[in-house]
Scaffold this motif. Sequence first.
Motif, short mmCIF file in Angstrom:
data_model
loop_
_atom_site.label_atom_id
_atom_site.label_comp_id
_atom_site.label_asym_id
_atom_site.label_seq_id
_atom_site.Cartn_x
_atom_site.Cartn_y
_atom_site.Cartn_z
N VAL A 196 0.71 -1.04 -0.03
CA VAL A 196 0.18 -0.01 -0.12
C VAL A 196 1.14 1.24 -0.36
N ALA A 197 0.65 2.42 -1.53
CA ALA A 197 1.24 2.95 -1.07
C ALA A 197 1.34 4.06 -0.72
N VAL A 198 2.29 5.02 0.51
CA VAL A 198 1.93 5.89 1.24
C VAL A 198 2.93 7.39 0.92
N ASN A 199 2.76 8.52 1.52
CA ASN A 199 3.36 9.32 1.52
C ASN A 199 5.15 9.53 2.38
N SER A 200 5.13 8.44 3.39
CA SER A 200 6.52 8.59 3.74
C SER A 200 6.39 7.16 4.61
N GLY A 201 7.89 7.05 4.99
CA GLY A 201 8.60 5.61 5.99
C GLY A 201 7.71 6.00 7.45
N THR A 202 7.32 6.97 7.61
CA THR A 202 6.87 7.37 8.80
C THR A 202 5.69 7.07 8.78
N ALA A 203 4.65 7.19 7.82
CA ALA A 203 3.32 7.21 7.65
C ALA A 203 2.93 5.11 7.54
N ALA A 204 4.23 5.02 7.06
CA ALA A 204 3.89 3.44 6.69
C ALA A 204 4.09 2.70 8.20
N LYS A 252 17.31 6.51 -0.35
CA LYS A 252 17.64 5.10 -0.16
C LYS A 252 17.38 4.40 -1.32
N ALA A 253 17.30 3.25 -1.98
CA ALA A 253 18.38 2.79 -2.96
C ALA A 253 16.94 3.08 -4.03
N LEU A 254 15.58 2.76 -3.29
CA LEU A 254 14.48 3.46 -4.72
C LEU A 254 13.96 4.52 -3.80
N ALA A 255 14.28 5.69 -4.79
CA ALA A 255 14.40 7.38 -4.04
C ALA A 255 13.52 8.02 -4.96
N LEU A 256 12.04 7.90 -4.46
CA LEU A 256 11.13 9.27 -4.75
C LEU A 256 11.71 10.27 -3.77
N GLY A 257 11.72 10.64 -3.88
CA GLY A 257 11.97 11.69 -2.90
C GLY A 257 11.91 12.28 -0.92
N GLU A 258 10.63 11.65 -1.24
CA GLU A 258 9.38 11.47 -0.48
C GLU A 258 8.65 10.22 -0.52
N GLY A 259 8.38 9.51 0.41
CA GLY A 259 7.30 8.46 -0.52
C GLY A 259 7.28 7.17 -0.04
N GLY A 260 6.68 5.82 0.71
CA GLY A 260 6.34 4.60 1.07
C GLY A 260 5.55 3.61 0.83
N CYS A 261 5.99 2.30 1.56
CA CYS A 261 4.98 1.43 1.52
C CYS A 261 5.28 0.75 2.54
N VAL A 262 3.45 -0.05 2.93
CA VAL A 262 3.81 -0.69 3.55
C VAL A 262 2.86 -1.71 3.41
N THR A 263 3.33 -3.14 3.47
CA THR A 263 2.71 -4.38 2.86
C THR A 263 2.30 -5.15 3.71
N PHE A 264 1.20 -5.78 3.84
CA PHE A 264 0.82 -7.15 4.51
C PHE A 264 1.04 -8.51 4.36
N ARG A 283 -8.03 -3.18 4.37
CA ARG A 283 -8.15 -1.84 5.39
C ARG A 283 -7.60 -0.03 5.38
N ALA A 284 -5.39 -0.99 5.59
CA ALA A 284 -4.14 0.38 5.20
C ALA A 284 -4.79 1.48 3.69
N ARG A 285 -5.60 0.60 2.69
CA ARG A 285 -6.26 1.91 1.80
C ARG A 285 -7.36 2.19 1.71
N LYS A 306 -4.48 11.18 6.47
CA LYS A 306 -3.68 12.08 4.90
C LYS A 306 -2.12 11.49 4.70
N TYR A 307 -2.30 10.07 4.25
CA TYR A 307 -1.13 9.35 4.37
C TYR A 307 -0.90 9.10 2.56
N ASN A 308 -1.58 9.20 1.96
CA ASN A 308 -1.62 9.03 0.75
C ASN A 308 -0.80 8.82 0.09
N MET A 309 -0.17 8.34 -1.09
CA MET A 309 1.26 8.78 -2.29
C MET A 309 0.07 9.11 -2.93
N GLY A 310 0.46 9.63 -4.28
CA GLY A 310 0.14 10.34 -5.20
C GLY A 310 0.71 10.02 -6.71
#
Length: 356
Positions: free
Chosen positions: A42-50, A175-187, A195-197, A223-227
């Motif tokens: 689930v893609a989000v706007n930071s690793g912290t949000a993840a 990070k190695a996969l660098a978007l500037g800002e962003g992250g994801c959480v996996t289940f 639910r996370a989406r 308000k954690y979604n990626m764009g």
Amino acid sequence: MEPSSLERLQQVLESGWIGLGPVTEKFEQELAVSDWVGKYPVAVNSGTAALHLALVVADVPKGSAVIVPANTFVSTAAVALQHQCRVILADIERDTGNIDLNSVREVLESEPDVSAVIAVHYSGIPCDIAGLNEISSTYGVAVVEDCAHAIGSMWQGRPMSASPHIQAYSFHATKALALGEGGCVTFPDEAGAERARRLRRLGIDMSARSWSNPYDIPELGFKYNMGDIAAAVGLAQLEGLSDKLEKRRSIVRQYRERLAGLPVELVRESHESDRSGGFAVPVLVRDRERVRKELDAAGIESEIYFRPLSEFPLAATGTTPVAERFARDIICLPIHPLMSLDEVDYVCERLSECVV
């Protein structure tokens, strides 16, 4: 030929849809089938949000305690506090920089209100996931893996996605996969991801929408979604990620070969079948500040990962002498995909002059 980042960005801007949309969904699909993330991302706007979403979806009770390693970035503890939990610090292994499971067990034996453990794969070095499984089943606590450094890492010869735990990744610019800002959480299952989406976008549920009822909010979220703009960069970055990771591994191998005979302690995997993704090259040295100054004078930039969490106003408890000593001795040497092996040799030569 796959589109470049600029071409993908242009496509998004011309589409008229720049928020959470089809490109973000495509990015998630590519992450799901990749060798580096997998499972249900689930893609989000930071690793912290993840990390925060991970605690929420794991149903970690507010008011309980969460164990985190003392040697990590402040986000790992901050999300527990944001979730209204108490933070307890566990000590680390000096050899790997990872959470010490004996320290975790000691906390669990003395603190009855612990509900979760956040384990960090320090510098991409895999934690003892089998040991975390045992702790989870024995004590009934949730385990969340902070994989901010772990893109491309392997544990017991398997990709990180083989772990049964919820995992949080960072796609920050470093990070190695660098978007500037962003992250994801996996289940480990689709239900948790679904639910996370919803929760990443304020809990909005569009599944039962109608003309008179455009959406529902069964559970308030964030308000954690990626764009789609960030996701477009991510799709382009995925194209060359395998080569970048292999370059990082070659740099790590060169460092380890050249540093083997020097009076420094290499921080590295504890098992032969584990493999770091090469986020950082951590070594332990005496008189660290002098060494850093001499490297800087030679044009070599170094980093410190991390100051111990006990030094910050987190109201955290726990005794962590190994982490405190580790933080005094640690120095992380330069590594990035554009670095040549000759430059690695130069760093090692200068370091050898500083530590003899």
